[in-house]
Design a protein around this motif. Structure first.
Motif, short mmCIF file in Angstrom:
data_model
loop_
_atom_site.label_atom_id
_atom_site.label_comp_id
_atom_site.label_asym_id
_atom_site.label_seq_id
_atom_site.Cartn_x
_atom_site.Cartn_y
_atom_site.Cartn_z
N VAL A 69 -3.27 9.25 -5.00
CA VAL A 69 -3.78 7.92 -5.30
C VAL A 69 -3.15 6.93 -4.33
CG1 VAL A 69 -3.85 6.10 -7.06
CG2 VAL A 69 -4.08 8.51 -7.73
N ASN A 70 -4.00 6.06 -3.77
CA ASN A 70 -3.52 4.96 -2.93
C ASN A 70 -3.45 3.72 -3.82
OD1 ASN A 70 -4.84 3.22 0.01
ND2 ASN A 70 -2.76 3.34 -0.73
N MET A 71 -2.25 3.23 -4.02
CA MET A 71 -2.03 2.00 -4.80
C MET A 71 -2.01 0.85 -3.81
SD MET A 71 -1.85 3.01 -7.94
CE MET A 71 -1.31 1.50 -8.73
N VAL A 72 -2.98 -0.07 -3.96
CA VAL A 72 -3.13 -1.17 -3.01
C VAL A 72 -3.08 -2.49 -3.77
CG1 VAL A 72 -4.62 -2.20 -1.25
CG2 VAL A 72 -4.54 0.28 -1.51
N ASN A 73 -2.26 -3.42 -3.28
CA ASN A 73 -2.14 -4.75 -3.84
C ASN A 73 -3.33 -5.58 -3.38
OD1 ASN A 73 -1.37 -7.32 -4.70
ND2 ASN A 73 0.73 -7.12 -3.97
N SER A 76 0.87 -1.18 0.00
CA SER A 76 0.00 0.00 0.00
C SER A 76 0.91 1.22 0.00
CB SER A 76 -0.92 0.01 1.22
OG SER A 76 -1.75 1.14 1.21
N ARG A 77 0.72 2.06 -0.99
CA ARG A 77 1.54 3.28 -1.09
C ARG A 77 0.71 4.41 -1.67
NH1 ARG A 77 6.08 1.01 -4.74
NH2 ARG A 77 5.51 -0.73 -3.49
N LEU A 78 1.12 5.61 -1.34
CA LEU A 78 0.48 6.81 -1.89
C LEU A 78 1.39 7.34 -2.99
CD1 LEU A 78 -0.50 8.48 1.49
CD2 LEU A 78 -2.02 7.23 -0.07
#
Length: 152
Positions: free
Chosen positions: A88-92, A68-70
């Motif tokens: 944007v929050n990139m979530v696996n 999880s990263r912004l």
């Protein structure tokens, strides 16, 4: 002619003295200038590697695995009471497991608050809480607003 030159010289000298006297009187009548007022120090956002950040473009939320990263953070405010950004929050999705999962993008508003002295360097204030507000879709099992304590 000599008296005309002498008279002109005397008039110029008197004018210079009067100007100097008026400048000194004006300067002494003004209140003394105090020390320049410094802006209060801005709190920082401490990342996974203990670096201090101000207005970072990206930020890893899940330090252990990076799932999880912004990204693409655009800060509209950063100050002693809080900070606000969109990004944007990139979530696996970790489906079927995290190493084989896919990242999905979720638009968010980020809010930082609760500045306190940082244990590693008490002269530096750091934000202690992050709130993510999902402005559209969000990952399964996530609330519309997620609140995370930030490490010290």
């Amino acid at each position: 002619m000599r008296s005309a030159v002498t008279g002109t010289a005397v008039i110029l000298a008197v004018g210079a003295l009067v100007t100097a006297a008026m400048t000194t009187a004006t300067a002494s009548a003004s209140p003394p200038a105090g020390p320049a007022k410094a802006d209060p120090p801005r709190p920082v956002l401490v990342d996974c590697t203990w670096h201090k950040n101000v207005r970072p473009a990206d930020f890893i939320l899940a330090c252990g695995d990076g799932n999880s990263r912004l990204i693409g953070l655009h800060w509209s405010q950063w100050g002693p009471h809080g900070a606000t950004a969109t990004g944007v929050n990139m979530v696996n999705d970790c489906d079927p497991y995290c190493a084989a999962g896919r990242f999905h993008a979720y638009p968010v508003t980020v809010r930082l608050d609760g500045p306190k002295p940082w244990k590693k360097d008490p002269s530096v204030e750091h934000y202690t809480r992050m709130s993510l507000t999902y402005t559209g879709a969000r990952p399964d099992a996530f609330k519309a607003v997620m609140i995370y304590p930030l490490w010290d």
